[in-house]
Scaffold this active site. Structure first.
Site, short mmCIF file in Angstrom:
data_model
loop_
_atom_site.label_atom_id
_atom_site.label_comp_id
_atom_site.label_asym_id
_atom_site.label_seq_id
_atom_site.Cartn_x
_atom_site.Cartn_y
_atom_site.Cartn_z
N LYS A 34 10.10 2.21 9.74
CA LYS A 34 9.01 1.23 9.71
C LYS A 34 9.18 0.32 8.49
O LYS A 34 9.98 0.62 7.60
CB LYS A 34 7.66 1.93 9.69
CG LYS A 34 7.40 2.77 8.45
CD LYS A 34 6.02 3.39 8.51
CE LYS A 34 5.78 4.28 7.30
NZ LYS A 34 4.38 4.64 7.15
N ARG A 130 -7.33 10.03 7.27
CA ARG A 130 -7.01 8.64 7.59
C ARG A 130 -7.07 8.55 9.11
O ARG A 130 -8.09 8.22 9.66
CB ARG A 130 -5.60 8.36 7.04
CG ARG A 130 -5.41 7.07 6.34
CD ARG A 130 -4.07 7.01 5.63
NE ARG A 130 -2.94 7.55 6.39
CZ ARG A 130 -1.66 7.46 6.03
NH1 ARG A 130 -1.33 6.84 4.90
NH2 ARG A 130 -0.70 7.95 6.76
N TYR A 252 6.85 -15.47 -21.50
CA TYR A 252 5.42 -15.80 -21.36
C TYR A 252 4.56 -14.87 -22.21
O TYR A 252 4.78 -13.66 -22.22
CB TYR A 252 4.99 -15.66 -19.91
CG TYR A 252 5.48 -16.76 -19.00
CD1 TYR A 252 5.02 -18.07 -19.15
CD2 TYR A 252 6.38 -16.49 -18.00
CE1 TYR A 252 5.47 -19.08 -18.31
CE2 TYR A 252 6.83 -17.48 -17.15
CZ TYR A 252 6.38 -18.78 -17.32
OH TYR A 252 6.82 -19.78 -16.49
N MET A 300 8.81 -15.18 -12.89
CA MET A 300 8.91 -15.26 -11.43
C MET A 300 10.35 -15.08 -10.93
O MET A 300 10.60 -14.35 -9.97
CB MET A 300 8.34 -16.59 -10.93
CG MET A 300 8.27 -16.67 -9.42
SD MET A 300 7.65 -18.23 -8.80
CE MET A 300 5.91 -18.08 -9.09
C1 LIG Z 1 3.17 9.55 10.00
C2 LIG Z 1 4.31 9.42 9.05
N1 LIG Z 1 5.31 10.30 9.12
C3 LIG Z 1 6.37 10.23 8.26
C4 LIG Z 1 6.44 9.26 7.30
C5 LIG Z 1 7.62 9.25 6.35
O1 LIG Z 1 7.19 9.59 5.06
P1 LIG Z 1 8.21 9.68 3.85
O2 LIG Z 1 8.69 8.31 3.61
O3 LIG Z 1 7.38 10.21 2.72
O4 LIG Z 1 9.31 10.60 4.28
C6 LIG Z 1 5.41 8.33 7.19
C7 LIG Z 1 5.47 7.32 6.14
O5 LIG Z 1 4.52 6.97 5.51
C8 LIG Z 1 4.33 8.41 8.09
O6 LIG Z 1 3.32 7.54 8.03
#
Ligand SMILES: Cc1ncc(COP(=O)(O)O)c(C=O)c1O
Length: 355
Positions: A34, A130, A252, A300
């Site tokens: 992701k 969550r 800065y 920057m």
């Molecule tokens: C549901 C879920 N599983 C696994 C992961 C992977 O986590 P990590 O990067 O700590 O291995 C994430 C990442 O946030 C996640 O949201």
């Protein structure tokens, strides 16, 4: 001549880290790609892992479709499920796996017209608070899913809130809560992110979900003989050098004033590239492989480094911001954040992939 900032991604290290996750976890492991593979490039990383990965995890359907359009055929899990019920048609069409985390989503499934049974990763909230179904009502939710006639395989999953902390009981308690919620259902399970894969072997289930450890982070401070290898190197060069006398301010806000005659260099990297502005004077960099330190505020597009101990450094000398020899987690700590965020924030650098 272009701006010399590069992010070099070493795909053999990514593959090594995936295999490490598999070996430590056992069973099957999803590669979490992701957020553009935590800034490493989702398509290139998924392509590099496709022959070995059991599947991939993404945050949203757009990310899944990008992988499918790039030819990725392995299973892809939507870790947060769908945001609108209309996405179920695409989940069906592109043969995606999806998390399910609420009663409302069960109603969406009941109402959906699908061409094949869905593979559902039913998420149970064991303490993160969550997303997730409540442990006490999980069995009823599962029965409702089964009764819908729309669901094939169901995998029970949870996500730990404190897997990175190896000296607190929260993770083993969450695992117990999870096991109690699914007791007797005979479901495959998925509990562990990187921190838990590395640090909580007693909680491993059928499917790991490895994210940061694929990219060379650990998700825990545990020291192990088998450590993930760094994957990204953020490198730039010196673009100017100056000799300052004692009492001169740098950058800065004049946050650093020389205490003696100082040789300093300007590096083409700044906060617009994702390097954290907040780091203090003293934050390390590597000049031609040897440590030096940042002086004054990061701006920057540039930052300033101390060359007092680097008499040979010249315009064009290599400067490493993080990577092999300088862990991103060290820079993250100086910025009060985690390596996950540093990687995700990298922008403008020329991405280079190497074996
Ligand atoms: C549901 C879920 N599983 C696994 C992961 C992977 O986590 P990590 O990067 O700590 O291995 C994430 C990442 O946030 C996640 O949201």
């Amino acid at each position: 001549m272009s701006r010399p900032l590069t992010a070099t991604i070493t795909l053999s290290a990514l593959r090594h880290n995936y295999q490490l996750a598999k070996r430590l976890h056992g069973g099957r492991v999803l590669a979490i790609v992701k957020a553009n593979a935590y800034g490493h490039g989702a398509v290139r990383c998924a392509q590099a892992l496709e022959d070995m990965a059991d599947g991939f995890g993404v945050a949203a359907i757009e990310e899944a479709l990008q992988l499918r359009e790039a030819g990725i055929k392995k299973p892809i899990l939507l870790l947060e499920g769908w945001f609108e019920a209309s996405e179920l048609a695409l989940i069906d069409q592109y043969d995606l796996w999806t998390a399910l985390h609420s009663e409302a989503q069960i109603a969406d499934i009941e109402a959906a017209k699908l061409s094949r049974p869905l593979t559902i990763w039913a998420k149970i909230d064991t303490g993160m608070h969550r997303l997730g179904l409540q442990p006490a009502s999980f069995k009823a939710a599962y029965e409702r899913l089964q009764a819908s006639g729309k669901v094939g395989k169901v995998i029970a999953m949870t996500h730990f809130a404190r897997a990175d902390e190896l000296d607190v009981e929260a993770t083993s308690q969450a695992a117990k809560l999870f096991q109690a919620a699914i007791d007797g259902l005979g479901l495959e399970t998925s509990l562990c992110n990187s921190g838990a894969i590395l640090g909580w072997p007693t909680t491993h289930g059928d499917w790991g979900r490895a994210g940061i450890m694929l990219y060379g982070g650990a998700g825990t401070d545990r020291v192990l003989p088998d450590w993930p290898q760094p994957v990204m190197a953020l490198d730039s060069q010196l673009i100017a050098i100056r000799e300052l006398s004692r009492g001169e301010a740098i950058g800065y806000g004049a946050r650093f004033v020389t205490e003696q005659a100082t040789r300093m260099g300007v590096v083409a990297c700044g906060y617009a590239d994702g390097y954290p502005r907040i780091v203090p004077t003293g934050t390390p960099v590597l000049i031609n492989g040897r440590r030096s330190r940042i002086l004054g505020r990061v701006s920057m597009d540039m930052l300033v480094v101390d060359l007092s101990e680097h008499p040979d450094a010249a315009v064009g000398t290599a400067v490493r911001l993080w990577g092999e020899g300088l862990p991103a987690s060290e820079i993250a700590a100086a910025a009060g954040t985690i390596d996950y965020e540093l990687f995700c924030n990298v922008k403008r650098a020329r991405l280079i992939y190497q074996e």
